[in-house]
Design a protein around this motif. Structure first.
Motif, short mmCIF file in Angstrom:
data_model
loop_
_atom_site.label_atom_id
_atom_site.label_comp_id
_atom_site.label_asym_id
_atom_site.label_seq_id
_atom_site.Cartn_x
_atom_site.Cartn_y
_atom_site.Cartn_z
N ASP A 151 -6.37 -10.36 4.03
CA ASP A 151 -5.47 -9.33 4.53
C ASP A 151 -4.03 -9.82 4.31
OD1 ASP A 151 -3.96 -7.60 5.96
OD2 ASP A 151 -5.16 -7.67 7.78
N HIS A 152 -3.30 -9.12 3.45
CA HIS A 152 -1.96 -9.63 3.12
C HIS A 152 -1.04 -9.64 4.35
CE1 HIS A 152 -1.09 -5.26 2.63
NE2 HIS A 152 0.09 -5.61 3.08
N GLU A 153 -1.34 -8.78 5.33
CA GLU A 153 -0.47 -8.77 6.52
C GLU A 153 -0.64 -10.06 7.33
OE1 GLU A 153 -0.53 -5.12 8.63
OE2 GLU A 153 0.30 -4.05 6.91
N GLU A 195 -15.68 10.87 3.65
CA GLU A 195 -16.54 10.86 2.46
C GLU A 195 -18.02 11.05 2.83
OE1 GLU A 195 -13.73 8.07 -0.42
OE2 GLU A 195 -15.41 7.17 0.62
N HIS A 248 -12.11 -10.62 1.10
CA HIS A 248 -11.93 -10.16 2.49
C HIS A 248 -10.68 -10.78 3.11
CE1 HIS A 248 -15.76 -8.46 1.80
NE2 HIS A 248 -16.40 -9.61 1.81
N ASP A 253 -2.66 6.56 1.22
CA ASP A 253 -3.21 7.64 2.04
C ASP A 253 -2.38 8.91 1.94
OD1 ASP A 253 -0.99 6.73 3.28
OD2 ASP A 253 -1.91 6.32 5.20
N GLU A 309 -8.05 -8.78 -2.06
CA GLU A 309 -8.38 -8.54 -0.66
C GLU A 309 -9.79 -7.99 -0.51
OE1 GLU A 309 -5.30 -6.44 1.46
OE2 GLU A 309 -3.77 -7.81 0.72
N LYS A 310 -10.18 -7.14 -1.46
CA LYS A 310 -11.54 -6.57 -1.43
C LYS A 310 -12.59 -7.66 -1.65
CE LYS A 310 -11.14 -2.09 -0.98
NZ LYS A 310 -11.69 -1.49 0.20
N LEU A 344 -11.11 7.64 6.00
CA LEU A 344 -11.42 8.26 4.71
C LEU A 344 -12.92 8.09 4.38
CD1 LEU A 344 -10.03 9.89 2.57
CD2 LEU A 344 -9.38 7.80 1.41
N SER A 359 -14.72 4.77 -5.06
CA SER A 359 -14.46 5.92 -4.17
C SER A 359 -13.02 5.94 -3.72
CB SER A 359 -15.36 5.82 -2.93
OG SER A 359 -16.70 5.74 -3.31
N SER A 360 -12.60 7.12 -3.24
CA SER A 360 -11.21 7.26 -2.78
C SER A 360 -10.91 6.32 -1.62
CB SER A 360 -10.93 8.70 -2.38
OG SER A 360 -12.06 9.31 -1.82
N SER A 361 -11.90 6.01 -0.81
CA SER A 361 -11.64 5.13 0.34
C SER A 361 -11.43 3.68 -0.10
CB SER A 361 -12.79 5.21 1.35
OG SER A 361 -14.00 4.89 0.72
N ASP A 362 -11.62 3.40 -1.38
CA ASP A 362 -11.37 2.05 -1.88
C ASP A 362 -9.89 1.82 -2.16
OD1 ASP A 362 -14.04 1.27 -1.85
OD2 ASP A 362 -14.42 2.22 -3.78
#
Lengths: 173, 450
Positions: B134-136, A60, B132, B376, B128-129, A56, B369-372
């Motif tokens: 990762d919940h997985e 962008e 940094h 999907d 997570e942002k 994505l 932004s959408s990528s944030d």
């Protein structure tokens, strides 16, 4: 402002043109594993580690015309070429952030085939496992790619070389 | 197994309910507004639900800050996890009629569905942002580490926890099984789309899940769908598309996420600068230092986070205090549509003006932004890295969904990106101080609106 996008532009500045979405995905993943400051989340998919977030983000930067995306037909499929645009260069020059110079490492990676980078990134994805278990994973999960033991050894040797030139962990975040 | 867990298990399942086939004597049911009932017959599943790590999910909202936009969105990861388990149970029930299923694989699949989100933390997207994380990876650590969940999984065999962890990490050998939990049309998405639509109260987001399950056909690497069921799959794709723009990517929710992230950034920065908090943020310390233990991680839930946010409203630091007051009292940032390629021309001036009026642009001028976003669209095409949805055609061949469906093809080509610029409009419209600078800022912000 758009720091994560800017990192991507900085990568393009150092690599020059990147041909293929798969290659781009694997290069960013490997760069991240080599301590370059990328934060995209990756999961294992059909061709190894893949980040929807990165897909994505690439979309962008292309829509913002910071990166040019050229779609071309190659054989029976579509291929994409990516390159930093002049507008992208301008944006990057306005950003006050530091991205490490890893030109040598990135250019070298860019010269490798996407199939090889898929193997390298998959090995890195399982890096916490012993080599024998990684081999089992690779041969089972990537049976269609027909990787050999020699390919695997080459991937390990390449990763070792990358580690020697990569920035230290925590140097950039 | 340690004695504590033994006790816990015995409390959870009376000995008279244990049977050699691993089934409970009596089926347990949970009433559920989305699937009506969630049926539990396997002792393993019942015990897993009773673990403290799974019960913790009751204290973590499924949609993070969305409740500030859609007040009904108070449902939790617990509800959703039970829902994914139930969808998977029904899925297997249908697939079992079409092909043989190994009983152990069935349990691996059900346990994976139930536990797939167990590593989520409070407001996990923002956490997570900022940190940094990762919940997985946390899911994996909870399944394989020293936990009640691990103790229970081990009762099925030494390698059972690893099998469950591998399914969730998509590294399990049986790709069909992995695809049922994680693919472009899977138990996880089917539950969250229906559940999120129900709890937010929106009228879109509906699709006929039962029909989709009925037309599912197992293949070696994935499940495909009979061509006659294409319209049900189309509805699912439409639901995903509409929920993305109307709920998940709602600009007000994004404003709350922006403020939440900035609170965490500020607290982290203050702690690094040895700022003297009125209440020592012990729950955050190891996270801020990047060395979180499993035990510390499992202590975090939304009640703890909101406790600190309320306490931080009274802090001396004006930024932390203001941001927390905004979050707790829903005084969110306003936004304008943003074109970063134009924005970059006025960005230095905007930043300077913010500094002049005493607002730190790092915290008060934010592009989202959408990528944030962790959601999907459906990406069609056989050459994409994610396995696309395939239809099983009457002649036995497979065809990618967008090649057959005009509806899916039409929405697949649409714009998927979006950027918004968030700022505290209330502070800018109060022109008792720096009126000229504030007018200039508002003029710059409003004039670049597309």
């Amino acid at each position: 402002m758009l720091n994560e996008h800017a990192k991507l532009l900085a990568l393009f500045k150092q690599t020059g043109e990147i041909i293929g979405r798969k290659k781009l995905q694997k290069m960013v993943y490997i760069a991240k594993k080599m301590n370059l400051p990328f934060n995209e989340k990756y999961q294992l998919h059909m061709f190894g580690p893949y980040s929807e977030e990165l897909s994505l983000r690439v979309e962008e930067v292309c829509q913002l015309q910071f990166v040019s995306e050229v779609k071309e037909k190659k054989g029976g499929y579509q291929q994409y070429r990516y390159e930093l645009s002049e507008k992208g260069e301008d944006f990057l020059s306005m950003m006050s952030f530091h991205f490490p110079d890893a030109t040598g490492m990135l250019e070298d990676m860019n010269h490798k085939s996407s199939k090889f980078l898929e193997l390298v990134s998959t090995v890195l994805y399982f890096e916490e496992l012993p080599k024998k278990e990684v081999a089992e994973k690779v041969f089972k999960l990537k049976a269609k790619q027909n990787y050999s033991e020699a390919d695997l050894d080459e991937a390990y040797a390449y990763i070792n070389r990358l580690h020697q030139v990569a920035p230290k962990k925590g140097a950039y975040s | 197994m340690n004695s504590k867990t033994e006790l816990h298990i015995q409390e959870g399942v009376p000995p008279d309910m244990r049977r050699p086939d691993g089934k409970l004597d009596e089926e347990k049911v949970f009433k559920d507004p989305v699937h009506r009932y969630i049926h539990v017959r396997d002792e393993l599943i019942w015990k897993l639900i009773g673990t403290k790590e799974f019960q913790r999910l009751r204290r973590i909202r499924q949609l993070g800050t969305t409740f500030l936009t859609f007040h009904g969105a108070e449902h939790t990861r617990f509800n959703h996890s039970l829902g994914v388990y139930e969808v998977m149970r029904r899925m297997i029930g249908n697939l079992e009629k079409k092909s043989e299923w190994d009983p152990e694989e069935r349990l691996v699949c059900l346990a994976s569905a139930l536990l797939h989100d167990v590593g989520h933390g409070p407001f996990s997207h923002s956490f997570e942002k900022v940190f940094h994380m990762d919940h997985e990876k946390w899911t994996r650590r909870i399944i394989l580490g020293n936990t009640e969940i691990n103790d229970i999984l081990l009762q099925m065999g030494d390698d059972f926890p690893a099998k469950v962890a591998n399914v969730i990490a998509k590294t399990y050998d049986n790709k069909l099984l992995v695809s049922l939990i994680s693919s472009q049309i899977d138990a996880d998405r089917m539950d969250y789309l229906l559940r999120d639509a129900f709890y937010t109260g929106v009228s879109y987001g509906q699709f006929d899940m039962e029909r989709i399950l009925r037309v599912m056909r197992p293949q070696e690497d994935q499940a495909v769908f009979k061509h006659s069921g294409m319209h049900a799959v189309e509805d699912y794709i439409m639901s995903r598309y509409q929920m993305y723009w109307q709920v998940y990517f709602h600009p007000v929710t994004r404003s709350a996420e922006v403020i939440l992230s900035k609170i965490l950034h500020r607290a982290k920065e203050l702690l690094a600068d040895n700022y003297a908090f009125k209440i020592n943020p012990v729950h955050f310390t190891t996270m801020f230092e990047g060395e979180v233990t499993l035990k510390d991680y499992l202590k975090l839930d939304e009640s703890i986070i909101l406790y600190y946010f309320q306490a931080w409203e009274e802090e001396e630091d004006p930024i932390l205090s203001d941001l927390c007051q905004r979050f707790m009292n829903r005084r969110l940032f306003k936004y304008v549509e943003c074109d970063p390629s134009k924005q970059m021309l006025i960005w230095p001036e905007l930043q300077q003006l913010f500094k002049t009026i005493g607002l730190n642009p790092e915290y008060y001028l934010v592009i989202d932004s959408s990528s944030d976003l962790p959601y999907d669209f459906y990406r069609p095409g056989e050459k994409d890295e994610r396995v696309p949805i395939h239809l099983l055609m009457p002649n036995g061949e497979l065809s990618e969904l967008s090649r057959q469906s005009d509806v899916v093809e039409a929405i697949s080509g649409k714009k998927r990106t979006d950027h918004k610029l968030y700022f505290p409009k209330d502070l800018l419209t109060d022109q008792t101080t720096f009126p000229e600078e504030k007018r200039r800022i508002l003029s710059l912000l409003m004039n670049q609106e597309g």
